[in-house]
Design a protein around this motif. Structure first.
Motif, short mmCIF file in Angstrom:
data_model
loop_
_atom_site.label_atom_id
_atom_site.label_comp_id
_atom_site.label_asym_id
_atom_site.label_seq_id
_atom_site.Cartn_x
_atom_site.Cartn_y
_atom_site.Cartn_z
N ALA A 156 45.66 83.44 148.86
CA ALA A 156 46.93 83.33 148.69
C ALA A 156 47.32 84.84 149.76
N SER A 157 48.35 84.67 150.56
CA SER A 157 48.49 85.89 151.48
C SER A 157 49.92 86.03 152.05
N THR A 158 50.45 87.22 152.26
CA THR A 158 51.47 87.40 153.08
C THR A 158 51.44 87.79 154.55
N GLY A 159 49.96 87.40 154.83
CA GLY A 159 49.74 87.14 156.25
C GLY A 159 48.32 87.75 156.82
N ASN A 160 48.29 89.20 156.44
CA ASN A 160 47.35 89.87 156.73
C ASN A 160 45.70 89.67 156.01
N THR A 161 45.88 89.44 154.95
CA THR A 161 44.46 88.89 154.16
C THR A 161 43.89 87.39 154.90
N SER A 162 44.89 86.65 155.06
CA SER A 162 44.65 85.41 155.53
C SER A 162 43.95 85.31 157.02
N GLY A 260 52.66 99.96 148.52
CA GLY A 260 52.05 99.18 147.57
C GLY A 260 52.73 97.72 147.53
N GLY A 261 51.92 96.71 147.70
CA GLY A 261 52.35 95.32 147.31
C GLY A 261 51.56 94.66 146.11
N ASN A 262 50.61 94.10 146.47
CA ASN A 262 49.84 93.54 145.28
C ASN A 262 48.88 94.55 144.57
N LEU A 263 48.83 95.78 145.01
CA LEU A 263 48.45 97.16 144.51
C LEU A 263 46.93 97.09 144.52
N GLY A 264 46.36 96.40 145.29
CA GLY A 264 44.85 96.38 145.59
C GLY A 264 44.27 97.93 146.28
N ASN A 265 45.11 98.10 147.44
CA ASN A 265 44.67 99.03 148.24
C ASN A 265 44.66 100.46 147.78
N SER A 266 45.94 100.55 146.85
CA SER A 266 45.93 101.78 146.08
C SER A 266 45.03 101.90 145.08
N LEU A 397 48.35 104.11 157.31
CA LEU A 397 49.13 102.86 158.02
C LEU A 397 48.15 101.55 157.95
N THR A 398 48.97 100.74 157.21
CA THR A 398 47.85 99.54 156.84
C THR A 398 47.93 98.33 157.85
N GLY A 399 48.99 98.36 158.71
CA GLY A 399 49.01 97.19 159.67
C GLY A 399 49.48 97.61 160.96
N1 F0G Z 1 50.33 96.76 154.06
C1 F0G Z 1 50.16 95.48 154.65
C2 F0G Z 1 50.25 95.63 156.06
C3 F0G Z 1 49.80 94.63 153.98
O1 F0G Z 1 49.51 93.50 154.59
C4 F0G Z 1 49.61 94.81 152.49
C5 F0G Z 1 49.32 93.63 151.60
C6 F0G Z 1 49.98 95.75 151.97
C7 F0G Z 1 50.31 97.09 152.65
C8 F0G Z 1 49.90 96.12 150.54
O2 F0G Z 1 48.79 96.51 150.25
O3 F0G Z 1 48.75 94.33 148.50
O4 F0G Z 1 46.74 96.30 148.48
O5 F0G Z 1 49.27 96.82 147.73
N2 F0G Z 1 49.10 92.19 152.23
C9 F0G Z 1 48.71 91.35 151.65
C10 F0G Z 1 48.26 89.98 152.31
C11 F0G Z 1 48.82 90.97 149.80
O6 F0G Z 1 48.32 88.88 151.84
O7 F0G Z 1 48.05 90.28 153.51
P1 F0G Z 1 48.33 96.03 148.54
#
Ligand code: F0G
Length: 456
Positions: A156-162, A260-266, A397-399
């Motif tokens: 399941a994803s908000t886009g980047n995981t997928s 912080g989103g689904n909080l896996g990365n932190s 910077l995650t994306g």
């Molecule tokens: N930044 C970006 C660009 C992300 O795509 C996400 C999460 C986060 C931060 C938050 O990271 O979930 O580990 O706390 N994206 C997810 C996705 C959930 O489906 O791409 P997180």
């Protein structure tokens, strides 16, 4: 050329077990939902106790450095280069790799001036092969999915995981199934999944609904889930912190700030920091702070209203669609990380996110909106005295900027907040806007524009 160092003496790839983060139960295998059969808490990967003491930090550091000279795919990966702290592979050829990791650490001098800290750095995970930090985790988790004999992977994803999962599945000869919330993810991310050949389902729900459905699906169908509930993902994402500390010559910064989103990365970064300290690779822990969008602030509320003891879910709403998540799966791991490192958890508004994103863009770097929460959060932490003005800070910077062009265009054209309660307040962002201009194709028009811009 073969790797000069993969069989260096005293260096081994780690054997591992699963440990429940709730009851501590250890097991050799995990069920498809990656939850403890007893207490239903999440699992993490752990390495047999005592083994760590055989690690020689100096030898490890030089092994990792030397692998950069190798031309083998596994050594060229900025994730597998650190494989001594990852679950073991029987052979190097088993890794599915796109040469992820190896991301730059940039100085942000203008943003440092804006925030008042002397040294501000950004680790740009958006420069991974599919444009986000997810690749670091996906190379490991997709590899173990294939080793476990699965033909299908799913998320399941908000886009980047997928996007990331679809790419690694394609590289590894696996089929992939993507569940995304209909209309709630950027076209750039969706188009990546399509191009990499995923079976893509846009579900009439939000991210949390997609994840719920996936949890049921994996118990009914032979698909392997690659969300960050999967602890192999977090092992791969750990290497972000290893690489960062290597880039800093193993001198920890005072603070690391992550969205912080689904909080896996932190959770992954925090695990890496604690492991590095325990192995003697670093002498002290940086504070890891987590920043959320105000409209998706489940962890902030969990800490403030329930002292981190039980999750307070929210109905998530934010233009930073990557973190539009109201029921974060790894909340408990994130709470442990905040406790272990002494970091803070804060929230930032939509306007603050837009402003921070433009400021990072103006450094010639750019990022997607969810990543910009880090700079917006830093401003807040400085104001609250939680980051002192003499302290060093690294933003994760995650994306990539190109992940969400609609947001960027809306910002510069001035329509991002049109018709919303933020419209009036957003006028304060006008000095940062650089709207495109449509002109007659004449020299006078272009020179006039140049002169006008010189004055402003
Ligand atoms: N930044 C970006 C660009 C992300 O795509 C996400 C999460 C986060 C931060 C938050 O990271 O979930 O580990 O706390 N994206 C997810 C996705 C959930 O489906 O791409 P997180």
């Amino acid at each position: 050329m073969s790797s000069p160092t993969s069989s260096a003496p005293g260096v081994r790839q780690a054997t591992f077990r699963f440990r429940c983060i709730g009851c501590g139960d250890l097991s050799e295998s995990a069920s498809q939902n990656f939850r403890c059969p007893q207490c239903k808490d999440l699992l993490e990967i752990t390495y047999p106790q005592g083994k760590e003491s055989s690690f020689d930090p100096t030898k490890l550091k030089s092994t990792w450095r030397n692998r950069r000279l190798s031309s083998t795919p596994i050594d060229q990966s900025g994730v597998w280069r650190f494989r001594d702290l990852l679950p073991a592979l029987a052979s190097e050829g088993q890794a599915i790799t796109l040469r992820e990791g190896n991301t730059p650490l940039y100085e942000l001098p203008q943003c440092a001036r804006i925030t008042g800290v002397p040294r501000l750095l950004a680790k740009h995970q958006g420069l991974n092969p599919t444009g986000s930090f997810k690749d670091a985790g996906m190379t490991v988790a997709a590899t173990f999915a294939r080793l476990a004999g699965f033909r299908w992977v799913a998320c399941a994803s908000t886009g980047n995981t997928s996007a990331s999962m679809a790419a690694y599945a394609a590289r590894g000869g696996l089929r992939s199934l993507v569940l995304v919330p209909d209309g709630k993810i950027s076209w750039s991310k969706l188009s990546q999944a399509l191009d990499y050949g995923a079976v893509t389902c846009q579900l009439r729900t939000d991210f949390d609904g997609c994840l719920r459905l996936l949890q049921e699906l994996v118990l009914r169908a032979p698909v392997y889930q690659l969300n960050s509930i999967n602890p192999f993902r977090l092992e791969g994402q750990k290497t972000l912190a290893l690489e960062l500390l290597e880039q800093l010559d193993w001198q920890p910064p005072d603070h690391i700030i992550v969205p912080g989103g689904n909080l896996g990365n932190s959770s992954a970064i925090g695990k890496a920091l604690v492991e590095m300290r325990d192995l003697g690779l670093i002498s002290r822990l940086p504070k890891l702070s987590i920043i959320q969008a105000e409209g998706a602030n489940a962890l902030v509320r969990t800490l403030r209203e329930a002292a981190g003891k039980c999750l307070i879910s929210v109905q998530a709403e934010t233009r930073a669609t990557a973190v539009r998540i109201g029921n974060p799966a790894s909340w408990k791991k994130a709470v442990h990380v905040l406790e272990a490192t002494g970091g803070a958890c804060e929230q930032v508004s939509e306007i603050e996110i837009a402003q921070a994103k433009a400021e990072i863009g103006a450094e010639g770097i750019g990022c997607e909106p969810a990543s910009a929460v880090t700079l917006a959060g830093l401003k807040k932490l400085v104001k609250l005295g939680l980051v002192k003005r003499e302290e060093s800070v690294v933003l994760i910077l995650t994306g990539n900027l190109l992940k969400d062009p609609d947001f960027t265009m809306g910002f510069h054209r001035g329509d991002l907040f049109k018709g919303t309660p933020d419209e009036t307040a957003s006028a304060g962002l006008n000095p940062l806007r650089r709207p495109p201009m449509v002109l007659d194709a004449t020299l006078d028009a272009v020179i006039g524009t140049l002169e006008q811009s010189e004055k402003s």
